[in-house]
Write a protein that holds these residues in place. Sequence first.
Motif, PDB file in Angstrom:
ATOM      1  N   TYR A   1       0.803  -1.231   0.000  1.00  0.00           N
ATOM      2  CA  TYR A   1       0.000   0.000   0.000  1.00  0.00           C
ATOM      3  C   TYR A   1       0.831   1.274   0.000  1.00  0.00           C
ATOM      4  O   TYR A   1       0.316   2.335  -0.319  1.00  0.00           O
ATOM      5  CB  TYR A   1      -1.046   0.001   1.119  1.00  0.00           C
ATOM      6  N   THR A   2       2.132   1.183   0.304  1.00  0.00           N
ATOM      7  CA  THR A   2       2.948   2.400   0.291  1.00  0.00           C
ATOM      8  C   THR A   2       3.759   2.569  -0.990  1.00  0.00           C
ATOM      9  O   THR A   2       4.053   3.698  -1.381  1.00  0.00           O
ATOM     10  CB  THR A   2       3.931   2.427   1.478  1.00  0.00           C
ATOM     11  N   GLU A   3       4.113   1.461  -1.639  1.00  0.00           N
ATOM     12  CA  GLU A   3       4.975   1.555  -2.813  1.00  0.00           C
ATOM     13  C   GLU A   3       4.396   0.875  -4.053  1.00  0.00           C
ATOM     14  O   GLU A   3       4.190   1.517  -5.080  1.00  0.00           O
ATOM     15  CB  GLU A   3       6.350   0.953  -2.498  1.00  0.00           C
ATOM     16  N   MET A   4       4.151  -0.423  -3.946  1.00  0.00           N
ATOM     17  CA  MET A   4       3.799  -1.197  -5.132  1.00  0.00           C
ATOM     18  C   MET A   4       2.538  -0.681  -5.818  1.00  0.00           C
ATOM     19  O   MET A   4       2.600  -0.255  -6.982  1.00  0.00           O
ATOM     20  CB  MET A   4       3.631  -2.679  -4.765  1.00  0.00           C
ATOM     21  N   TYR A   5       1.401  -0.731  -5.121  1.00  0.00           N
ATOM     22  CA  TYR A   5       0.158  -0.319  -5.761  1.00  0.00           C
ATOM     23  C   TYR A   5       0.120   1.172  -6.095  1.00  0.00           C
ATOM     24  O   TYR A   5      -0.378   1.540  -7.165  1.00  0.00           O
ATOM     25  CB  TYR A   5      -1.066  -0.755  -4.952  1.00  0.00           C
ATOM     26  N   PRO A   6       0.661   2.058  -5.258  1.00  0.00           N
ATOM     27  CA  PRO A   6       0.689   3.462  -5.682  1.00  0.00           C
ATOM     28  C   PRO A   6       1.497   3.675  -6.971  1.00  0.00           C
ATOM     29  O   PRO A   6       1.092   4.473  -7.823  1.00  0.00           O
ATOM     30  CB  PRO A   6       1.318   4.178  -4.491  1.00  0.00           C
TER      31      PRO A   6
ATOM     32  N   ALA B   1      -7.936  -0.351 -14.219  1.00  0.00           N
ATOM     33  CA  ALA B   1      -6.749  -0.680 -13.420  1.00  0.00           C
ATOM     34  C   ALA B   1      -6.617   0.284 -12.241  1.00  0.00           C
ATOM     35  O   ALA B   1      -6.247  -0.129 -11.134  1.00  0.00           O
ATOM     36  CB  ALA B   1      -5.494  -0.649 -14.286  1.00  0.00           C
ATOM     37  N   ILE B   2      -6.914   1.563 -12.455  1.00  0.00           N
ATOM     38  CA  ILE B   2      -6.860   2.547 -11.363  1.00  0.00           C
ATOM     39  C   ILE B   2      -7.797   2.117 -10.242  1.00  0.00           C
ATOM     40  O   ILE B   2      -7.406   2.101  -9.062  1.00  0.00           O
ATOM     41  CB  ILE B   2      -7.224   3.962 -11.861  1.00  0.00           C
ATOM     42  N   ALA B   3      -9.004   1.745 -10.584  1.00  0.00           N
ATOM     43  CA  ALA B   3      -9.981   1.310  -9.581  1.00  0.00           C
ATOM     44  C   ALA B   3      -9.487   0.054  -8.866  1.00  0.00           C
ATOM     45  O   ALA B   3      -9.610  -0.055  -7.635  1.00  0.00           O
ATOM     46  CB  ALA B   3     -11.335   1.065 -10.235  1.00  0.00           C
ATOM     47  N   GLU B   4      -8.928  -0.881  -9.602  1.00  0.00           N
ATOM     48  CA  GLU B   4      -8.398  -2.110  -8.996  1.00  0.00           C
ATOM     49  C   GLU B   4      -7.263  -1.785  -8.027  1.00  0.00           C
ATOM     50  O   GLU B   4      -7.218  -2.304  -6.904  1.00  0.00           O
ATOM     51  CB  GLU B   4      -7.919  -3.070 -10.087  1.00  0.00           C
ATOM     52  N   PHE B   5      -6.336  -0.940  -8.444  1.00  0.00           N
ATOM     53  CA  PHE B   5      -5.209  -0.595  -7.583  1.00  0.00           C
ATOM     54  C   PHE B   5      -5.669   0.168  -6.348  1.00  0.00           C
ATOM     55  O   PHE B   5      -5.160  -0.050  -5.245  1.00  0.00           O
ATOM     56  CB  PHE B   5      -4.145   0.181  -8.361  1.00  0.00           C
ATOM     57  N   ASP B   6      -6.644   1.071  -6.510  1.00  0.00           N
ATOM     58  CA  ASP B   6      -7.188   1.790  -5.349  1.00  0.00           C
ATOM     59  C   ASP B   6      -7.780   0.803  -4.344  1.00  0.00           C
ATOM     60  O   ASP B   6      -7.571   0.927  -3.134  1.00  0.00           O
ATOM     61  CB  ASP B   6      -8.252   2.797  -5.778  1.00  0.00           C
TER      62      ASP B   6
ATOM     63  N   GLN C   1      -6.982  -2.335  -3.978  1.00  0.00           N
ATOM     64  CA  GLN C   1      -5.910  -3.128  -3.375  1.00  0.00           C
ATOM     65  C   GLN C   1      -5.119  -2.326  -2.342  1.00  0.00           C
ATOM     66  O   GLN C   1      -4.671  -2.880  -1.333  1.00  0.00           O
ATOM     67  CB  GLN C   1      -4.983  -3.686  -4.451  1.00  0.00           C
ATOM     68  N   ILE C   2      -4.959  -1.040  -2.578  1.00  0.00           N
ATOM     69  CA  ILE C   2      -4.290  -0.184  -1.594  1.00  0.00           C
ATOM     70  C   ILE C   2      -5.061  -0.217  -0.284  1.00  0.00           C
ATOM     71  O   ILE C   2      -4.491  -0.424   0.792  1.00  0.00           O
ATOM     72  CB  ILE C   2      -4.135   1.265  -2.125  1.00  0.00           C
ATOM     73  N   GLU C   3      -6.366  -0.038  -0.371  1.00  0.00           N
ATOM     74  CA  GLU C   3      -7.199  -0.037   0.840  1.00  0.00           C
ATOM     75  C   GLU C   3      -7.194  -1.401   1.523  1.00  0.00           C
ATOM     76  O   GLU C   3      -7.085  -1.482   2.748  1.00  0.00           O
ATOM     77  CB  GLU C   3      -8.625   0.416   0.515  1.00  0.00           C
TER      78      GLU C   3
END
Length: 162
Positions: free
Chosen positions: A90-95, A109-114, A116-118
């Motif tokens: 959540y601090t490096e990979m997905y951002p 992909a933006i929605a998926e990554f958001d 996954q960050i959460e």
Amino acid sequence: MANQDNGTKSITITNLESAFAGESMAHIKYRYFAKLARAAGADDVAKVFEETADQEVMHAFGHLDLLYPKDQMTPAKALEIAIEGETYEYTEMYPNFRHLAVEEGNSAAIAEFDEQIEESKVHAAAFKRTLEIAAKRFAALTKVEERHANHYRAVLAKLNAA
């Protein structure tokens, strides 16, 4: 994990990590393919994918046995490794992945990554809570064990004095 004397990972460790990633990815991919095959009514195909996915898990466990030797692992150490991994996500990979998806205009992909960050934040917090609870439990058990040991010492001293 084993490191070389200079603190860097050996090529073998790097290869084991890559092999673990590949086996893990194959497991999930085959589970997904089985889901698709089952939805298409191809239960026999789904079964082959599921059986192979089970084997991929065993391969991945074999690599993990070498990466994280059982005699060097404790539940606390496993929790620390999990916290580190989720925090990295959540601090490096997905951002970083999200940033590139924004540049490419890939809204899915933006929605998926958001998401996954959460979720990675939630996972890291759950592991941290579990580690804190385990540490308190271990501290309490240590006090109980100390009290028992003192009792046994006193009984032994009386027996030795008699």
